[in-house]
Design a protein around this motif. Structure first.
Motif, mmCIF file in Angstrom:
data_model
loop_
_atom_site.group_PDB
_atom_site.id
_atom_site.type_symbol
_atom_site.label_atom_id
_atom_site.label_comp_id
_atom_site.label_asym_id
_atom_site.label_seq_id
_atom_site.Cartn_x
_atom_site.Cartn_y
_atom_site.Cartn_z
ATOM 1 N N LYS A 129 42.760 34.874 41.292
ATOM 2 C CA LYS A 129 41.659 35.764 41.656
ATOM 3 C C LYS A 129 40.512 35.594 40.667
ATOM 4 C CE LYS A 129 41.326 38.265 44.471
ATOM 5 N NZ LYS A 129 40.662 38.222 45.819
ATOM 6 N N THR A 130 39.365 35.216 41.202
ATOM 7 C CA THR A 130 38.139 35.140 40.418
ATOM 8 C C THR A 130 37.323 36.385 40.707
ATOM 9 O OG1 THR A 130 38.078 32.724 40.451
ATOM 10 C CG2 THR A 130 36.009 33.864 40.015
ATOM 11 N N VAL A 131 36.797 37.022 39.671
ATOM 12 C CA VAL A 131 35.993 38.240 39.867
ATOM 13 C C VAL A 131 34.603 38.034 39.289
ATOM 14 C CG1 VAL A 131 38.059 39.686 39.769
ATOM 15 C CG2 VAL A 131 36.689 39.377 37.703
ATOM 16 N N ILE A 132 33.640 38.666 39.932
ATOM 17 C CA ILE A 132 32.268 38.688 39.448
ATOM 18 C C ILE A 132 32.050 40.027 38.767
ATOM 19 C CG2 ILE A 132 29.835 38.731 40.130
ATOM 20 C CD1 ILE A 132 30.493 36.800 42.361
ATOM 21 N N ARG A 152 40.146 34.465 36.392
ATOM 22 C CA ARG A 152 38.812 34.028 35.975
ATOM 23 C C ARG A 152 37.818 35.146 36.226
ATOM 24 N NH1 ARG A 152 35.937 28.274 37.718
ATOM 25 N NH2 ARG A 152 34.247 28.328 36.168
ATOM 26 N N ARG A 153 36.905 35.333 35.296
ATOM 27 C CA ARG A 153 35.833 36.312 35.457
ATOM 28 C C ARG A 153 34.509 35.641 35.109
ATOM 29 N NH1 ARG A 153 37.997 40.524 31.008
ATOM 30 N NH2 ARG A 153 39.979 39.820 31.874
ATOM 31 N N VAL A 154 33.478 35.915 35.884
ATOM 32 C CA VAL A 154 32.175 35.290 35.661
ATOM 33 C C VAL A 154 31.087 36.349 35.761
ATOM 34 C CG1 VAL A 154 32.964 33.085 36.608
ATOM 35 C CG2 VAL A 154 31.760 34.695 38.081
ATOM 36 N N GLU A 155 29.967 36.085 35.107
ATOM 37 C CA GLU A 155 28.792 36.933 35.237
ATOM 38 C C GLU A 155 28.162 36.696 36.610
ATOM 39 O OE1 GLU A 155 28.066 39.138 32.994
ATOM 40 O OE2 GLU A 155 29.494 38.425 31.468
ATOM 41 N N ASP A 186 32.775 28.581 44.158
ATOM 42 C CA ASP A 186 33.367 27.242 44.159
ATOM 43 C C ASP A 186 34.845 27.292 43.788
ATOM 44 O OD1 ASP A 186 30.907 26.228 44.858
ATOM 45 O OD2 ASP A 186 30.398 25.513 42.842
ATOM 46 N N ALA A 187 35.163 28.131 42.787
ATOM 47 C CA ALA A 187 36.563 28.256 42.361
ATOM 48 C C ALA A 187 37.421 28.834 43.477
ATOM 49 C CB ALA A 187 36.653 29.126 41.113
ATOM 50 N N ALA A 188 36.896 29.843 44.176
ATOM 51 C CA ALA A 188 37.648 30.456 45.268
ATOM 52 C C ALA A 188 37.869 29.469 46.405
ATOM 53 C CB ALA A 188 36.919 31.698 45.778
ATOM 54 N N GLN A 189 36.832 28.712 46.728
ATOM 55 C CA GLN A 189 36.956 27.759 47.836
ATOM 56 C C GLN A 189 37.906 26.615 47.489
ATOM 57 O OE1 GLN A 189 33.300 26.897 49.743
ATOM 58 N NE2 GLN A 189 34.079 25.154 50.899
ATOM 59 N N ILE A 202 36.468 38.022 44.480
ATOM 60 C CA ILE A 202 36.096 37.146 45.588
ATOM 61 C C ILE A 202 37.309 36.970 46.494
ATOM 62 C CG2 ILE A 202 35.424 34.813 46.237
ATOM 63 C CD1 ILE A 202 33.582 34.685 44.002
ATOM 64 N N CYS A 203 37.122 37.282 47.754
ATOM 65 C CA CYS A 203 38.167 37.199 48.763
ATOM 66 C C CYS A 203 37.905 35.970 49.637
ATOM 67 C CB CYS A 203 38.122 38.475 49.607
ATOM 68 S SG CYS A 203 39.202 38.480 51.046
ATOM 69 N N GLY A 204 38.964 35.501 50.292
ATOM 70 C CA GLY A 204 38.773 34.421 51.246
ATOM 71 C C GLY A 204 37.772 34.790 52.321
ATOM 72 N N THR A 205 37.698 36.094 52.653
ATOM 73 C CA THR A 205 36.723 36.537 53.646
ATOM 74 C C THR A 205 35.300 36.246 53.183
ATOM 75 O OG1 THR A 205 38.228 38.287 54.360
ATOM 76 C CG2 THR A 205 35.919 38.524 54.966
ATOM 77 N N ASP A 206 35.033 36.384 51.877
ATOM 78 C CA ASP A 206 33.693 36.090 51.363
ATOM 79 C C ASP A 206 33.335 34.626 51.593
ATOM 80 O OD1 ASP A 206 33.159 38.718 50.286
ATOM 81 O OD2 ASP A 206 34.605 38.244 48.714
ATOM 82 N N VAL A 207 34.311 33.750 51.383
ATOM 83 C CA VAL A 207 34.080 32.322 51.631
ATOM 84 C C VAL A 207 33.833 32.095 53.117
ATOM 85 C CG1 VAL A 207 35.080 30.007 51.482
ATOM 86 C CG2 VAL A 207 35.449 31.659 49.621
#
Length: 334
Positions: free
Chosen positions: A324-327, A303-306, A315-318, A38-43
């Motif tokens: 870095k949180t990854v899906i 952090r990694r999430v399904e 939410d974590a990224a924002q 998840i990048c800031g651009t995604d937010v």
């Protein structure tokens, strides 16, 4: 397959829904997604602060494995672990494309904003934009290849740091952490600055050998300042910390108009530069840094999430939690 889709204006119009699995077309490959950062651009896209075309599956920091190609001559890519440039298409005829600066093409269409991206089980992308990852990388290191290529575009094309330069990086998120490592690899004497609430992020940087601070950087002290926070206070602090005749590099995205003490550019005769997205050359530099072990990315995945828990990741990224949180992809084993 399930995907995180931006369906229209408003933050409420980011949803998990079923979309068609992509198939390879001529010149393209289908990649099984291992993980997408998840990048800031995604937010920014979620909040309509960055351009997009709905509906679109989001996510562009993609790590995956090639499972299908559209042309027989590309069969050697099957099974390769890859990261990818964010472009899906550019015009190839404008002055910027012709100069090798496809990142600046006015009609560029990118993954995760104008073409379906990596918050899904599979993603289709041009073979031209694939990059094989060094075999020495860990399972999730490659998910940060795209941010590394963006930093390489800002700092290495052309080089902005000379050996021995004092370098300030503002913002200890993923881009700041990577920029600090790249600046150090270039011979800079680096300080990564954050806020008191960034203690955990700064601790990770310190473990990687980066000098850190949660104090206001001293004025007129640095040869190069690299702004990675994407915040007006961070940019103002960087401008004030720059020496006379120094270089200011903008890496972070603000997502809105901001007010800055821009007269400092004039008074100090600062050189201002930046870099938008990445180019083939910056990707080659990024892959070389990884292969040489000059940059360590694994500690930055905190952090990694399904995919079904995608909202937790956003939410974590924002909130600026971790680095870095990854899906994870639907059948990822990492």
């Amino acid at each position: 397959m399930l995907a995180v889709v931006k369906t229209g204006p408003g933050a409420d119009n980011v949803v998990l829904q079923a979309i068609a699995r992509p198939r390879a077309l001529p010149g393209t490959a289908v990649v099984r997604v291992i993980a997408t950062g998840i990048c800031g651009t995604d937010v920014h896209i979620a909040h309509d602060e960055y351009g997009y075309e709905a509906p679109v599956a989001m996510g562009h920091e993609i790590l995956g494995e090639v499972v299908e190609v559209g042309d027989p001559e590309d069969v050697a890519w099957i099974g390769a672990r890859v990261a990818c440039e964010t472009y899906y298409s550019t015009c190839e005829v404008c002055e910027w494309c012709r100069a090798g600066r496809r990142n600046l093409c006015p009609t560029r269409r990118s993954l995760g904003s104008f073409e379906d991206g990596g918050f899904a089980a599979f993603v289709r992308m041009p073979v031209l934009n694939l990059h094989r990852l060094p075999a020495t990388l860990g399972p999730l290191d490659g998910v940060l290849s795209e941010p590394l290529a963006c930093v390489a575009q800002c700092l290495l094309d052309p080089p902005v740091i000379d050996a021995g330069d004092s370098v300030l990086v503002t913002g200890p998120g993923a881009m700041g952490q990577i920029a600090a490592q790249v600046a150090q690899a270039m011979g800079g004497r680096v300080t990564l600055a954050g806020l008191a609430r960034d203690s955990e992020r700064l601790a990770i940087a310190a473990e990687l050998g980066i000098t850190t601070t949660a104090e206001t950087p001293p004025a007129d002290s640095f040869d190069v300042v690299i702004e990675c926070s994407g915040s007006a206070p961070g940019a103002a602090a960087a401008l004030r910390a720059a020496k006379r005749g120094a270089r200011y590099v903008q890496v972070g995205i603000f997502g809105r108009d901001v007010t800055l003490p821009i007269d400092l550019v004039l008074y100090k005769e600062l050189t201002v530069s930046s870099g938008f997205a990445s180019t083939a050359q910056s990707w080659r530099r990024a892959m070389a840094l990884l292969a040489q072990g000059a940059v360590r990315l694994a500690p930055l995945v905190t952090r990694r999430v399904e995919i079904t828990d995608w909202q937790l990741a956003f939410d974590a990224a924002q909130a600026g939690e971790g680095i870095k949180t990854v899906i994870l992809g639907a059948d990822s084993a990492v």
